[in-house]
Design an enzyme around this catalytic site. Structure first.
Site, PDB file in Angstrom:
ATOM      1  N   GLU A 235      76.887  14.226  -9.701  1.00 64.41           N
ATOM      2  CA  GLU A 235      77.338  13.509  -8.502  1.00 64.41           C
ATOM      3  C   GLU A 235      77.345  14.529  -7.371  1.00 64.41           C
ATOM      4  O   GLU A 235      78.217  15.392  -7.315  1.00 64.41           O
ATOM      5  CB  GLU A 235      78.752  12.939  -8.730  1.00 64.41           C
ATOM      6  CG  GLU A 235      78.843  11.945  -9.888  1.00 64.41           C
ATOM      7  CD  GLU A 235      78.195  10.602  -9.579  1.00 64.41           C
ATOM      8  OE1 GLU A 235      77.874  10.339  -8.410  1.00 64.41           O
ATOM      9  OE2 GLU A 235      78.001   9.819 -10.522  1.00 64.41           O
ATOM     10  N   CYS A 269      82.235  12.553   0.227  1.00 61.95           N
ATOM     11  CA  CYS A 269      80.796  12.554  -0.061  1.00 61.95           C
ATOM     12  C   CYS A 269      80.142  11.290   0.473  1.00 61.95           C
ATOM     13  O   CYS A 269      79.009  11.324   0.930  1.00 61.95           O
ATOM     14  CB  CYS A 269      80.555  12.700  -1.557  1.00 61.95           C
ATOM     15  SG  CYS A 269      81.378  11.444  -2.536  1.00 61.95           S
TER      16      CYS A 269
HETATM   17  P1  NAD Z   1      80.676  23.130  -5.053  1.00 64.43           P
HETATM   18  O1  NAD Z   1      79.329  22.764  -5.536  1.00 64.43           O
HETATM   19  O2  NAD Z   1      80.839  24.373  -4.293  1.00 64.43           O
HETATM   20  O3  NAD Z   1      81.685  23.233  -6.300  1.00 64.43           O
HETATM   21  C1  NAD Z   1      81.870  22.177  -7.199  1.00 64.43           C
HETATM   22  C2  NAD Z   1      82.469  22.726  -8.485  1.00 64.43           C
HETATM   23  O4  NAD Z   1      81.509  23.581  -9.109  1.00 64.43           O
HETATM   24  C3  NAD Z   1      83.730  23.556  -8.297  1.00 64.43           C
HETATM   25  O5  NAD Z   1      84.650  23.290  -9.316  1.00 64.43           O
HETATM   26  C4  NAD Z   1      83.199  24.978  -8.420  1.00 64.43           C
HETATM   27  O6  NAD Z   1      84.195  25.884  -8.853  1.00 64.43           O
HETATM   28  C5  NAD Z   1      82.142  24.785  -9.482  1.00 64.43           C
HETATM   29  N1  NAD Z   1      81.109  25.827  -9.546  1.00 64.43           N
HETATM   30  C6  NAD Z   1      80.651  26.619  -8.549  1.00 64.43           C
HETATM   31  N2  NAD Z   1      79.731  27.480  -9.032  1.00 64.43           N
HETATM   32  C7  NAD Z   1      79.586  27.219 -10.342  1.00 64.43           C
HETATM   33  C8  NAD Z   1      78.781  27.754 -11.387  1.00 64.43           C
HETATM   34  N3  NAD Z   1      77.926  28.755 -11.174  1.00 64.43           N
HETATM   35  N4  NAD Z   1      78.886  27.238 -12.623  1.00 64.43           N
HETATM   36  C9  NAD Z   1      79.722  26.214 -12.861  1.00 64.43           C
HETATM   37  N5  NAD Z   1      80.539  25.680 -11.920  1.00 64.43           N
HETATM   38  C10 NAD Z   1      80.461  26.170 -10.676  1.00 64.43           C
HETATM   39  O7  NAD Z   1      81.206  21.861  -4.250  1.00 64.43           O
HETATM   40  P2  NAD Z   1      82.583  21.709  -3.462  1.00 64.43           P
HETATM   41  O8  NAD Z   1      82.505  22.536  -2.225  1.00 64.43           O
HETATM   42  O9  NAD Z   1      83.723  21.891  -4.390  1.00 64.43           O
HETATM   43  O10 NAD Z   1      82.539  20.158  -3.077  1.00 64.43           O
HETATM   44  C11 NAD Z   1      81.874  19.663  -1.954  1.00 64.43           C
HETATM   45  C12 NAD Z   1      80.525  19.075  -2.347  1.00 64.43           C
HETATM   46  O11 NAD Z   1      80.700  18.100  -3.353  1.00 64.43           O
HETATM   47  C13 NAD Z   1      79.861  18.330  -1.199  1.00 64.43           C
HETATM   48  O12 NAD Z   1      78.477  18.619  -1.210  1.00 64.43           O
HETATM   49  C14 NAD Z   1      80.086  16.871  -1.531  1.00 64.43           C
HETATM   50  O13 NAD Z   1      79.152  15.964  -0.994  1.00 64.43           O
HETATM   51  C15 NAD Z   1      80.014  16.903  -3.019  1.00 64.43           C
HETATM   52  N6  NAD Z   1      80.705  15.746  -3.580  1.00 64.43           N
HETATM   53  C16 NAD Z   1      79.961  14.775  -4.187  1.00 64.43           C
HETATM   54  C17 NAD Z   1      80.596  13.650  -4.690  1.00 64.43           C
HETATM   55  C18 NAD Z   1      79.819  12.544  -5.364  1.00 64.43           C
HETATM   56  O14 NAD Z   1      80.439  11.750  -6.049  1.00 64.43           O
HETATM   57  N7  NAD Z   1      78.521  12.458  -5.198  1.00 64.43           N
HETATM   58  C19 NAD Z   1      81.976  13.541  -4.581  1.00 64.43           C
HETATM   59  C20 NAD Z   1      82.677  14.552  -3.954  1.00 64.43           C
HETATM   60  C21 NAD Z   1      82.046  15.665  -3.466  1.00 64.43           C
END
Ligand code: NAD
Length: 515
Positions: A235, A269
């Site tokens: 997602e 999002c």
């Molecule tokens: P992010 O991708 O920076 O982090 C998401 C998660 O991934 C966090 O828990 C982070 O700690 C983890 N992560 C980071 N690096 C990792 C790695 N190397 N291995 C495993 N896990 C890792 O995103 P964010 O800043 O937390 O959230 C914002 C983003 O999420 C925006 O792009 C938003 O659009 C998206 N989002 C999408 C939805 C959806 O349902 N499509 C919902 C909410 C947010």
């Protein structure tokens, strides 16, 4: 063990600190989940239903406390946390409690003349240990959604929440424990993405990954999962567009889009990131939405809009505004932080005069910015809406429902709201997910629950009916003739040929050429 601190983004104060778990602690959690899964996978539908129902009661009865945990970590208002973090969690728990038996019961297969006397069906079985990685924007709802679904389907879960919103992740474990879920079935690991998250996705004990976050990190996670052929649901990011036709109810459109763009400080999002408005109603719409936006109470947490959550995200917002203004865009309202504010507040901002060369129009913003763009014909509006790399959700405003449905069909997104924004997500019976770079797979709904299972097809033959099929060894003499006649009986379009083939088949059997 080293620790990391959580700072309240609305006032800069320390909330608390948590251990920074490394591969050893993650491995311990995954092993514990694997052990707990062995008995949880056999839990009856009734037991699962009872626990999900109790969990909904636990969160609803203590809603204020859970909303405050979310609010302290994210800077959002308690009202926003209640509406968009607490309610969806209670709602999803109740939805799957009510429907899980119906959605997961075995499905009967069709009778098949080539496979006589068999009973056939398929079952939905839990996959094992599901790794869930979640973001900070709706930290309770977006962590609990996949956790609830995984547990309802009979899996165990190891949850890695965003480090900024660790308290919300721990709250989910607590809610399930209070509801009577056996220890170890849901565990929360604490730490950064690069250390703790990376250790989770590389752990061999994980059978499925559910990731919510940015497209960039999602792709990396998916590559790691692919090395072990682990199924994933992704997602990811969005750049959602609202189209306002000249037929629209402009008051509803303006109120709806203002909320869709600015709720949760735009860190949604499926938030509205661009409004495309028919030129005949553009000025009127702009006036209405500008008034609503200027009247919004923001700038402290007692208002209608809280602070942003991450300093890095706020920087992206400022850069996009700067880029747009230097390219000729005009700020109608907002556009500048109050330098006296301590927290990460950014005012709801409306811009005009933007074009598709500006980052604001192509990249995800994830902040409280709304460019408003006029269009002349609907093809042009749809082209802009579909032009980004994303395809998460969208909105259409019109009084002509046939027109609305026809535009909805042409939008390359996972969901569309007509005369509404965002709310397909709140209807748990609708699948949720994105197209293009916005993700892979769907959750919520019947289909979403089944996505957390392995499908097993089963046939049963009565052991004492007969001992040998005609095609088993030794292959029966003239068995090939019988099969050829049977194929004609079943599939020929010519009735005469079908009758003749049926007679031939009977003759073959009666003449005893098959022994
Ligand atoms: P992010 O991708 O920076 O982090 C998401 C998660 O991934 C966090 O828990 C982070 O700690 C983890 N992560 C980071 N690096 C990792 C790695 N190397 N291995 C495993 N896990 C890792 O995103 P964010 O800043 O937390 O959230 C914002 C983003 O999420 C925006 O792009 C938003 O659009 C998206 N989002 C999408 C939805 C959806 O349902 N499509 C919902 C909410 C947010």
């Amino acid at each position: 063990m080293a620790e990391f601190e959580i700072i309240n983004p609305s006032n800069g104060e320390l909330v608390t600190s948590y251990p920074l778990m490394g591969p050893d602690e993650v491995d311990e959690a995954v092993k514990k989940a694997g052990l707990a899964w062995q008995s949880w996978s056999g839990a009856s539908f009734e037991t699962r239903k009872e626990i999900l129902t109790k969990a909904a009661a636990v969160i609803a009865e203590d809603a204020e406390r859970y909303a405050r945990i979310v609010s302290d970590e994210t800077g959002k208002t308690v009202m926003d946390a209640l509406m968009a973090d607490i309610y969806p969690v209670a709602g999803l728990l109740k939805y799957y409690a009510k429907n899980l038996k119906k959605f997961l019961k075995p499905v009967k297969g069709e009778a098949n003349i080539f496979l006589p006397a068999r009973k056939s069906y398929y079952t939905y079985e839990p996959k094992g240990v599901v790794g869930v990685i979640s973001p900070w924007n709706y930290p309770l709802s977006l962590s609990a959604g996949p956790v609830i679904t995984a547990v309802a389907a009979g899996n165990a879960v190891v949850l890695k929440p965003s480090s900024q919103t660790t308290g919300s992740g721990i709250a989910i474990k607590e809610i399930f424990e209070k509801a009577g879920l056996p220890e170890g079935v849901v565990q929360t690991i604490t730490g950064s993405g690069s250390v703790t998250g990376q250790a989770l996705i590389e752990n061999e004990g994980i059978d499925m990954l559910f990731f919510t976050g940015s497209t960039g990190v999602g792709k990396m996670v998916n590559v790691t999962a692919a090395k072990r052929l682990i199924p994933t649901i992704m997602e990811l990011g969005g750049k959602d567009v609202a189209i306002v036709t000249k037929n629209a109810n402009l008051d509803r459109a303006a109120h709806s889009i203002a909320w869709g763009a600015f709720t949760n400080s735009g860190q949604t999002c499926i938030g509205m990131e661009i409004a495309i408005v028919h030129k005949d109603v553009y000025e009127q719409f702009l006036e209405k939405i500008t008034k609503i936006t200027k009247d919004l109470k923001s700038g402290d947490k007692s208002g209608e809009i809280g602070s942003m959550t991450m300093a890095a995200q706020l920087k992206i917002v400022e850069e996009q505004v700067e880029d747009a203004v230097s390219g000729g865009a005009a700020i109608i309202t907002g556009g500048k932080r109050d330098p006296d504010k301590k927290g990460l507040f950014y005012p709801p901002t409306i811009l005009t005069g933007t074009n598709m060369n500006m980052k604001l129009m192509t990249d995800e913003t994830f902040g409280p910015l709304l460019p408003i763009v006029p269009y002349e014909n609907i093809d042009e509006a749809i082209e802009i809406a579909n032009s980004t790399e994303f395809g998460l959700s969208g909105a259409i405003f019109t009084k002509d429902m046939a027109e609305g449905r026809s535009i909805a069909k042409r939008m390359n997104t996972g969901s569309v709201n007509i005369n509404d924004v965002l709310i397909t997500f709140a209807n748990h019976s609708l699948p949720f997910g994105g197209n293009k770079q916005s993700g892979v797979g769907r959750y919520h709904s019947k289909m979403g629950l089944r996505a957390f299972t392995n499908i097993k097809s089963i046939t049963e033959f009565p052991w004492d009916l007969y001992n040998k099929e005609p095609y088993w060894y030794p292959v029966l003499k003239n068995g090939d003739l019988l099969i050829k006649e049977a194929l004609r009986v079943l599939f020929s379009l010519d009735t005469g040929k079908r009758v003749k083939a049926a007679l031939n088949a009977i003759l073959i059997i009666l003449k005893g050429r098959l022994k």
